[in-house]
Design a protein around this motif. Structure first.
Motif, PDB file in Angstrom:
ATOM      1  N   THR A   1       0.859  -1.181   0.000  1.00  0.00           N
ATOM      2  CA  THR A   1       0.000   0.000   0.000  1.00  0.00           C
ATOM      3  C   THR A   1       0.899   1.236   0.000  1.00  0.00           C
ATOM      4  O   THR A   1       1.832   1.329   0.802  1.00  0.00           O
ATOM      5  N   ILE A   2       0.615   2.166  -0.897  1.00  0.00           N
ATOM      6  CA  ILE A   2       1.508   3.305  -1.100  1.00  0.00           C
ATOM      7  C   ILE A   2       0.815   4.618  -0.742  1.00  0.00           C
ATOM      8  O   ILE A   2      -0.341   4.848  -1.091  1.00  0.00           O
ATOM      9  N   VAL A   3       1.547   5.447  -0.031  1.00  0.00           N
ATOM     10  CA  VAL A   3       1.147   6.828   0.253  1.00  0.00           C
ATOM     11  C   VAL A   3       1.958   7.693  -0.705  1.00  0.00           C
ATOM     12  O   VAL A   3       3.186   7.726  -0.635  1.00  0.00           O
ATOM     13  N   ASP A   4       1.286   8.390  -1.626  1.00  0.00           N
ATOM     14  CA  ASP A   4       2.000   8.986  -2.757  1.00  0.00           C
ATOM     15  C   ASP A   4       1.697  10.467  -2.906  1.00  0.00           C
ATOM     16  O   ASP A   4       0.591  10.927  -2.617  1.00  0.00           O
TER      17      ASP A   4
ATOM     18  N   ALA B   1       8.682  -2.166 -14.158  1.00  0.00           N
ATOM     19  CA  ALA B   1       8.968  -3.446 -13.505  1.00  0.00           C
ATOM     20  C   ALA B   1       7.740  -4.359 -13.481  1.00  0.00           C
ATOM     21  O   ALA B   1       7.776  -5.437 -12.880  1.00  0.00           O
ATOM     22  N   GLY B   2       6.649  -3.920 -14.109  1.00  0.00           N
ATOM     23  CA  GLY B   2       5.441  -4.742 -14.157  1.00  0.00           C
ATOM     24  C   GLY B   2       4.601  -4.679 -12.908  1.00  0.00           C
ATOM     25  O   GLY B   2       3.794  -5.575 -12.651  1.00  0.00           O
ATOM     26  N   VAL B   3       4.780  -3.623 -12.108  1.00  0.00           N
ATOM     27  CA  VAL B   3       4.038  -3.478 -10.851  1.00  0.00           C
ATOM     28  C   VAL B   3       3.030  -2.346 -10.986  1.00  0.00           C
ATOM     29  O   VAL B   3       3.392  -1.229 -11.346  1.00  0.00           O
ATOM     30  N   GLU B   4       1.765  -2.637 -10.719  1.00  0.00           N
ATOM     31  CA  GLU B   4       0.739  -1.603 -10.740  1.00  0.00           C
ATOM     32  C   GLU B   4       0.594  -1.024  -9.325  1.00  0.00           C
ATOM     33  O   GLU B   4       0.316  -1.743  -8.372  1.00  0.00           O
ATOM     34  N   PRO B   5       0.830   0.274  -9.139  1.00  0.00           N
ATOM     35  CA  PRO B   5       0.811   0.871  -7.802  1.00  0.00           C
ATOM     36  C   PRO B   5      -0.550   0.744  -7.117  1.00  0.00           C
ATOM     37  O   PRO B   5      -1.596   0.885  -7.754  1.00  0.00           O
ATOM     38  N   ASN B   6      -0.529   0.472  -5.826  1.00  0.00           N
ATOM     39  CA  ASN B   6      -1.737   0.387  -5.009  1.00  0.00           C
ATOM     40  C   ASN B   6      -1.765   1.607  -4.087  1.00  0.00           C
ATOM     41  O   ASN B   6      -1.155   1.621  -3.023  1.00  0.00           O
ATOM     42  N   ILE B   7      -2.462   2.672  -4.527  1.00  0.00           N
ATOM     43  CA  ILE B   7      -2.446   3.948  -3.812  1.00  0.00           C
ATOM     44  C   ILE B   7      -3.572   4.000  -2.790  1.00  0.00           C
ATOM     45  O   ILE B   7      -4.741   3.828  -3.122  1.00  0.00           O
TER      46      ILE B   7
ATOM     47  N   ALA C   1       1.512   5.783  10.941  1.00  0.00           N
ATOM     48  CA  ALA C   1       0.318   5.068  11.406  1.00  0.00           C
ATOM     49  C   ALA C   1       0.229   3.658  10.839  1.00  0.00           C
ATOM     50  O   ALA C   1      -0.732   2.932  11.116  1.00  0.00           O
ATOM     51  N   GLY C   2       1.214   3.249  10.044  1.00  0.00           N
ATOM     52  CA  GLY C   2       1.221   1.905   9.479  1.00  0.00           C
ATOM     53  C   GLY C   2       0.294   1.723   8.309  1.00  0.00           C
ATOM     54  O   GLY C   2      -0.087   0.584   7.983  1.00  0.00           O
ATOM     55  N   LEU C   3      -0.066   2.848   7.649  1.00  0.00           N
ATOM     56  CA  LEU C   3      -1.037   2.764   6.560  1.00  0.00           C
ATOM     57  C   LEU C   3      -0.402   2.504   5.200  1.00  0.00           C
ATOM     58  O   LEU C   3      -1.100   2.324   4.218  1.00  0.00           O
ATOM     59  N   GLY C   4       0.926   2.493   5.148  1.00  0.00           N
ATOM     60  CA  GLY C   4       1.583   2.225   3.886  1.00  0.00           C
ATOM     61  C   GLY C   4       3.018   2.707   3.901  1.00  0.00           C
ATOM     62  O   GLY C   4       3.528   3.167   4.928  1.00  0.00           O
ATOM     63  N   ILE C   5       3.685   2.600   2.751  1.00  0.00           N
ATOM     64  CA  ILE C   5       5.049   3.098   2.583  1.00  0.00           C
ATOM     65  C   ILE C   5       5.005   4.283   1.635  1.00  0.00           C
ATOM     66  O   ILE C   5       3.997   4.517   0.951  1.00  0.00           O
ATOM     67  N   SER C   6       6.092   5.051   1.569  1.00  0.00           N
ATOM     68  CA  SER C   6       6.125   6.190   0.670  1.00  0.00           C
ATOM     69  C   SER C   6       7.535   6.377   0.134  1.00  0.00           C
ATOM     70  O   SER C   6       8.507   5.912   0.742  1.00  0.00           O
TER      71      SER C   6
END
Length: 305
Positions: free
Chosen positions: A196-199, A217-223, A239-244
């Motif tokens: 899960t991404i914070v963007d 790289a063949g990865v579809e971002p999960n925002i 808060a553990g809601l994702g990486i950035s």
């Protein structure tokens, strides 16, 4: 005080601005310490002077028209410039006591700008006004005279600006200390699959670079969350809601959140500078302020080495 040959007066502009700020002639009168009829008279005189109706009037109420809001933007610029003129005159009389306006992305208010203010305070009698904005807006603040100095990134137009280097930074991934990435020395695009991404908002170049690398790289971002101001990612990641993904300099502004950071590949290189308008004459207080900005970045740069 007349500002133009047309008879436009400073007091009319000040009263007009206060009416729009407060939303009524009554509240404007209270804020300015004058009577409500005096406020109404100033507004009417302004409309007569410029030949434009600025308000709709009905049952003791005035409602701003679109022309009023358009005029306000220009009045704010004019009055800000006059404020700067007044401050400049005061500074010429007493050079050591000057208000230094510094424009920077708001994230630098966490760590770097407090360091800057501390150094300025220890070496001069000046105070500091911090102005937030995007990198484009920082340049606009400087050219419009709203800011004396800025913290920005290259490229900048050398015909308009001069600058002093502060340091360079590459991309990093920030994440909660309990995240699996803490066991890795470097994060690559394929590692982000399923994360899960914070963007940052799509209008920023960093967004395009990050997402191009992921999709290559063949990865579809999960925002999960998009934000429009550097630094806002720290709360969500904490808060553990994702990486950035950010860069080293921005990441170090988030020290209070105790987040982990690892290099990201592929990465971009960002060059940070202290910037001012080309040809600007420096008072002693401004010289100290530039030195303070450079010094405030120095610990960050040595920590990166």
């Amino acid at each position: 005080m007349e500002l133009l040959q047309s008879g436009l007066k400073l007091r009319q502009l000040q009263v007009f601005r206060e009416v729009l700020r407060t939303g009524s002639t009554r509240r404007a009168a209270m804020a300015l310490g004058i009577s409500q009829p005096a406020v109404s008279q100033h507004v009417k005189q302004l409309e007569a002077t410029i030949g434009i109706t600025l308000f709709k009037r009905s049952a003791n109420r005035i409602v701003p028209m679109q022309e009023a809001w358009e005029l306000l933007r220009n009045i704010e610029l004019a009055l800000t410039s006059l404020d700067r003129l007044e401050a400049s005159i005061f500074a010429m009389k007493n050079e050591e006591r000057q208000r230094i306006a510094i424009a920077a992305p708001s994230v630098f208010g966490f760590v770097t700008l407090p360091r800057v203010v501390g150094i300025i305070h220890s070496r001069t009698a000046s105070n500091v006004r911090s102005i937030s904005g995007s990198y484009d807006q920082i340049g606009e603040h400087i050219l419009a005279g709203r800011a004396d100095l800025g913290i920005s990134r290259l490229p900048l137009d050398p015909q308009l600006f001069e600058w002093a280097p502060l340091g360079s930074a590459r991309n990093v991934c920030i994440f909660h200390p309990d995240h699996r990435f803490s066991r890795q020395s470097c994060i690559e695009a394929q590692d982000l699959a399923g994360e899960t991404i914070v963007d940052i908002d799509p209008q920023f170049a960093a967004h395009q670079m990050n997402f191009n690398a992921l999709r290559f790289a063949g990865v579809e971002p999960n925002i999960l969350v998009e934000f429009d101001c550097n630094g806002h990612e720290a709360g969500y990641v904490s808060a553990g809601l994702g990486i950035s993904i950010t860069n080293e300099i921005i990441a170090r502004e988030n020290a209070a959140f105790h987040l982990c950071a690892r290099p990201v590949e592929p990465s971009a290189l960002y060059h940070y500078v202290a910037v001012w308008q080309k040809g600007r004459t420096f008072s002693n207080a401004l010289k100290v302020s530039v030195e303070a900005i450079v010094a405030a970045f120095a610990p960050t740069m040595s920590a990166a080495a």
